[in-house]
Design an enzyme around this catalytic site. Structure first.
Site, PDB file in Angstrom:
ATOM      1  N   ARG A  24     -32.246 -31.920 -38.887  1.00  0.00           N
ATOM      2  CA  ARG A  24     -32.024 -31.092 -40.072  1.00  0.00           C
ATOM      3  C   ARG A  24     -30.744 -30.272 -39.935  1.00  0.00           C
ATOM      4  O   ARG A  24     -30.168 -30.168 -38.846  1.00  0.00           O
ATOM      5  CB  ARG A  24     -33.199 -30.128 -40.275  1.00  0.00           C
ATOM      6  CG  ARG A  24     -33.407 -29.180 -39.096  1.00  0.00           C
ATOM      7  CD  ARG A  24     -34.531 -28.205 -39.323  1.00  0.00           C
ATOM      8  NE  ARG A  24     -34.678 -27.290 -38.194  1.00  0.00           N
ATOM      9  CZ  ARG A  24     -35.182 -26.066 -38.278  1.00  0.00           C
ATOM     10  NH1 ARG A  24     -35.586 -25.609 -39.448  1.00  0.00           N
ATOM     11  NH2 ARG A  24     -35.295 -25.304 -37.220  1.00  0.00           N
ATOM     12  N   THR A 135     -26.426 -22.934 -28.009  1.00  0.00           N
ATOM     13  CA  THR A 135     -26.526 -24.286 -28.548  1.00  0.00           C
ATOM     14  C   THR A 135     -25.282 -24.670 -29.342  1.00  0.00           C
ATOM     15  O   THR A 135     -24.823 -23.916 -30.202  1.00  0.00           O
ATOM     16  CB  THR A 135     -27.768 -24.400 -29.448  1.00  0.00           C
ATOM     17  OG1 THR A 135     -28.923 -24.019 -28.705  1.00  0.00           O
ATOM     18  CG2 THR A 135     -27.938 -25.831 -29.943  1.00  0.00           C
ATOM     19  N   LYS A 160     -26.354 -25.923 -24.524  1.00  0.00           N
ATOM     20  CA  LYS A 160     -27.295 -26.938 -24.966  1.00  0.00           C
ATOM     21  C   LYS A 160     -26.620 -27.722 -26.088  1.00  0.00           C
ATOM     22  O   LYS A 160     -26.313 -27.158 -27.147  1.00  0.00           O
ATOM     23  CB  LYS A 160     -28.590 -26.290 -25.452  1.00  0.00           C
ATOM     24  CG  LYS A 160     -29.656 -27.276 -25.917  1.00  0.00           C
ATOM     25  CD  LYS A 160     -30.947 -26.527 -26.217  1.00  0.00           C
ATOM     26  CE  LYS A 160     -32.031 -27.452 -26.710  1.00  0.00           C
ATOM     27  NZ  LYS A 160     -33.316 -26.766 -26.914  1.00  0.00           N
ATOM     28  N   LYS A 162     -26.402 -30.530 -28.916  1.00  0.00           N
ATOM     29  CA  LYS A 162     -27.187 -31.366 -29.818  1.00  0.00           C
ATOM     30  C   LYS A 162     -26.493 -32.717 -30.007  1.00  0.00           C
ATOM     31  O   LYS A 162     -25.278 -32.778 -30.277  1.00  0.00           O
ATOM     32  CB  LYS A 162     -27.342 -30.681 -31.175  1.00  0.00           C
ATOM     33  CG  LYS A 162     -28.171 -29.402 -31.133  1.00  0.00           C
ATOM     34  CD  LYS A 162     -29.630 -29.673 -30.822  1.00  0.00           C
ATOM     35  CE  LYS A 162     -30.475 -28.418 -30.958  1.00  0.00           C
ATOM     36  NZ  LYS A 162     -31.910 -28.678 -30.702  1.00  0.00           N
ATOM     37  N   ASP A 191     -29.776 -32.347 -26.042  1.00  0.00           N
ATOM     38  CA  ASP A 191     -31.000 -32.407 -26.843  1.00  0.00           C
ATOM     39  C   ASP A 191     -30.794 -33.402 -27.977  1.00  0.00           C
ATOM     40  O   ASP A 191     -30.036 -33.150 -28.912  1.00  0.00           O
ATOM     41  CB  ASP A 191     -31.338 -31.026 -27.406  1.00  0.00           C
ATOM     42  CG  ASP A 191     -32.675 -31.006 -28.132  1.00  0.00           C
ATOM     43  OD1 ASP A 191     -33.342 -32.052 -28.181  1.00  0.00           O
ATOM     44  OD2 ASP A 191     -33.052 -29.929 -28.639  1.00  0.00           O
ATOM     45  N   GLU A 219     -33.192 -33.590 -23.327  1.00  0.00           N
ATOM     46  CA  GLU A 219     -34.396 -33.140 -24.021  1.00  0.00           C
ATOM     47  C   GLU A 219     -34.751 -34.090 -25.165  1.00  0.00           C
ATOM     48  O   GLU A 219     -33.898 -34.472 -25.963  1.00  0.00           O
ATOM     49  CB  GLU A 219     -34.151 -31.727 -24.566  1.00  0.00           C
ATOM     50  CG  GLU A 219     -35.368 -31.032 -25.117  1.00  0.00           C
ATOM     51  CD  GLU A 219     -35.081 -29.592 -25.501  1.00  0.00           C
ATOM     52  OE1 GLU A 219     -35.864 -29.044 -26.300  1.00  0.00           O
ATOM     53  OE2 GLU A 219     -34.074 -29.027 -25.025  1.00  0.00           O
ATOM     54  N   ASP A 244     -40.140 -32.208 -25.669  1.00  0.00           N
ATOM     55  CA  ASP A 244     -40.199 -31.051 -26.568  1.00  0.00           C
ATOM     56  C   ASP A 244     -41.139 -31.344 -27.727  1.00  0.00           C
ATOM     57  O   ASP A 244     -42.314 -30.979 -27.705  1.00  0.00           O
ATOM     58  CB  ASP A 244     -38.794 -30.696 -27.069  1.00  0.00           C
ATOM     59  CG  ASP A 244     -38.798 -29.513 -28.038  1.00  0.00           C
ATOM     60  OD1 ASP A 244     -39.849 -28.895 -28.261  1.00  0.00           O
ATOM     61  OD2 ASP A 244     -37.722 -29.199 -28.595  1.00  0.00           O
ATOM     62  N   LYS A 268     -42.762 -24.205 -26.817  1.00  0.00           N
ATOM     63  CA  LYS A 268     -42.379 -23.307 -27.902  1.00  0.00           C
ATOM     64  C   LYS A 268     -43.633 -22.727 -28.534  1.00  0.00           C
ATOM     65  O   LYS A 268     -44.602 -23.449 -28.787  1.00  0.00           O
ATOM     66  CB  LYS A 268     -41.549 -24.046 -28.958  1.00  0.00           C
ATOM     67  CG  LYS A 268     -40.181 -24.488 -28.456  1.00  0.00           C
ATOM     68  CD  LYS A 268     -39.437 -25.288 -29.508  1.00  0.00           C
ATOM     69  CE  LYS A 268     -38.072 -25.726 -28.991  1.00  0.00           C
ATOM     70  NZ  LYS A 268     -37.405 -26.664 -29.925  1.00  0.00           N
ATOM     71  N   SER A 296     -37.096 -21.824 -28.840  1.00  0.00           N
ATOM     72  CA  SER A 296     -37.581 -21.358 -30.136  1.00  0.00           C
ATOM     73  C   SER A 296     -37.052 -22.279 -31.222  1.00  0.00           C
ATOM     74  O   SER A 296     -36.214 -23.148 -30.973  1.00  0.00           O
ATOM     75  CB  SER A 296     -37.102 -19.926 -30.398  1.00  0.00           C
ATOM     76  OG  SER A 296     -35.694 -19.908 -30.606  1.00  0.00           O
ATOM     77  N   ILE A 298     -35.298 -21.964 -35.244  1.00  0.00           N
ATOM     78  CA  ILE A 298     -34.330 -20.995 -35.748  1.00  0.00           C
ATOM     79  C   ILE A 298     -35.123 -19.776 -36.192  1.00  0.00           C
ATOM     80  O   ILE A 298     -35.598 -19.687 -37.325  1.00  0.00           O
ATOM     81  CB  ILE A 298     -33.485 -21.577 -36.899  1.00  0.00           C
ATOM     82  CG1 ILE A 298     -32.667 -22.740 -36.387  1.00  0.00           C
ATOM     83  CG2 ILE A 298     -32.551 -20.505 -37.470  1.00  0.00           C
ATOM     84  CD1 ILE A 298     -31.664 -22.392 -35.306  1.00  0.00           C
ATOM     85  N   ASP A 321     -33.937 -20.895 -23.803  1.00  0.00           N
ATOM     86  CA  ASP A 321     -33.136 -21.220 -24.977  1.00  0.00           C
ATOM     87  C   ASP A 321     -33.424 -20.176 -26.057  1.00  0.00           C
ATOM     88  O   ASP A 321     -34.235 -20.409 -26.959  1.00  0.00           O
ATOM     89  CB  ASP A 321     -33.482 -22.641 -25.452  1.00  0.00           C
ATOM     90  CG  ASP A 321     -32.659 -23.079 -26.643  1.00  0.00           C
ATOM     91  OD1 ASP A 321     -31.530 -22.583 -26.799  1.00  0.00           O
ATOM     92  OD2 ASP A 321     -33.145 -23.913 -27.430  1.00  0.00           O
ATOM     93  N   ASP A 323     -31.022 -18.322 -28.013  1.00  0.00           N
ATOM     94  CA  ASP A 323     -29.782 -17.946 -28.680  1.00  0.00           C
ATOM     95  C   ASP A 323     -29.919 -17.763 -30.185  1.00  0.00           C
ATOM     96  O   ASP A 323     -28.993 -17.274 -30.837  1.00  0.00           O
ATOM     97  CB  ASP A 323     -28.705 -18.996 -28.401  1.00  0.00           C
ATOM     98  CG  ASP A 323     -29.132 -20.400 -28.833  1.00  0.00           C
ATOM     99  OD1 ASP A 323     -30.332 -20.608 -29.096  1.00  0.00           O
ATOM    100  OD2 ASP A 323     -28.261 -21.290 -28.903  1.00  0.00           O
TER     101      ASP A 323
END
Length: 362
Positions: A24, A135, A160, A162, A191, A219, A244, A268, A296, A298, A321, A323
């Site tokens: 997303r 991230t 991290k 993406k 990730d 991840e 995850d 999480k 977490s 967002i 994680d 941030d």
């Protein structure tokens, strides 16, 4: 310590920069905040963001679950018997894990306050400070390299990254571009957010290993349901593999451990349904000498503060994680965790250390 009232509030905060993953793109952090009040006037706070593509929760479903299902079950209950209270919460409704997490963290906030202890100490007190990664959203290689360079200049030495959009070669180019502009001692975690097939993952990871790109861990390389594929990747690569989205519950965790499908977990609160169940997942991992990350969605500072307290309480949680609040244009709560670059510390305030919620829409 009788639960007297449970209220919800809506909050929306713009991000400084769009956050893009294989699942997303987010430009605004939305959340339902929860305020639980006891008969002695003490208040506890929690948060749930609507992460449709991971948990299936929406703003409307979270608010309905809390107000129409959980509140009638919990109001009048005595929090001194908190194991019973948490069981009521989790039995009241299947799934809806983010809504459960919001109420759960508010209840744990109250338990810490009642004990006059910061929550991380109340839960175990393994450490008093953490170091978060930052991230890098998935974009074109040049943009990702520029972002990575800026985050390192701002004091973050764990990134991290993406990946998982486009071709395997696109992801390799992204990591190569980042490696060219950051120092060798900067740690890179990848990730994929379920963005690869098992065979593509093995090919991509093997190529990155051959190029000596210094990847600490990968991840969730494959779709959440593909536990056999996750095991295939874990067993055919040298780089540690972290699950995850494949782990929501204790039962998911047990299946992955028994199948040797991953080397570590990202726990999480929004997937687990809060701290009560997250502690069980972590205890299972710890019994197998498995290290874990806590991250977490967002989320704003409220939800991330609860996750950080949980993470700091447990000795085998070594990756962080946290941030997300640093990506937001404004603060939403008074108090909570304290950031100094990548360093995350806690105040001496009891519970989550949240003094109140700033101007939320009811």
């Amino acid at each position: 310590m009788i639960i007297q009232q449970i209220k919800t509030f809506k909050k929306a905060v713009p991000l400084n920069k769009p956050f893009k993953t294989a699942l997303r793109t987010v430009t605004v952090a939305e959340a339902i905040y929860v305020e639980v009040t006891l008969d002695n006037g003490m208040k506890g706070y929690g948060e749930a963001p609507p992460t449709h593509v991971v948990t299936g929760d929406s703003m409307a479903s979270i608010q309905f679950a809390i107000e129409e299902v959980f509140a009638p079950q919990l109001i009048g209950q005595d929090l001194r018997y908190h194991d019973h209270v948490f069981k009521l919460l989790h039995k009241a409704m299947v799934r809806n894990t983010s809504a459960k997490a919001a109420v759960d963290m508010a209840l744990y906030d109250l338990l810490g306050k009642a004990a006059n202890m910061p929550l991380y100490q109340f839960l175990g007190g393994a450490r008093s400070e953490l170091k978060t990664d930052f991230t890098v959203s998935v974009n074109e290689p040049a943009e990702m390299a520029a972002d990575a360079q800026r985050y390192v200049e701002n004091g973050f030495d764990v990134l991290k990254i993406k990946v998982g959009i486009g071709s395997p070669e696109d992801d390799i180019r992204r990591i190569q571009a980042i490696r060219k502009v950051v120092p060798d001692d900067v740690v890179l975690r990848l990730d994929a957010n379920q963005g690869w097939s098992a065979k593509d993952a093995v090919r991509i990871i093997g190529r990155m290993e051959d190029l000596d790109l210094g990847i600490e861990l990968i991840e969730q390389p494959v779709p959440a349901h593909d536990i056999d594929g996750l095991a295939y990747v874990t067993n055919h690569t040298l780089t540690p593999i972290m699950a995850d989205e494949s782990i929501f519950s204790l039962y998911d965790a047990r299946r992955i451990i028994e199948g040797r499908a991953a080397d570590m977990f990202n726990i999480k609160l929004m997937k687990a349904g809060g701290i009560y169940e997250a502690l069980k997942i972590n205890a299972l991992a710890q019994s197998y000498d498995m290290t874990c990350m806590v991250g977490s969605m967002i989320e704003t500072k409220l939800g991330v503060t609860a996750a950080a307290h949980f993470a700091a309480s447990q000795s085998n949680i070594l990756y962080y994680d946290f941030d997300a609040p640093l990506m937001l244009k404004e603060e939403t709560v008074d108090g909570g965790i304290v950031y100094d670059g990548s360093r995350v510390t806690f105040t001496d305030a009891p519970g989550l250390g949240i003094g109140g919620i700033k101007s939320c829409q009811h």
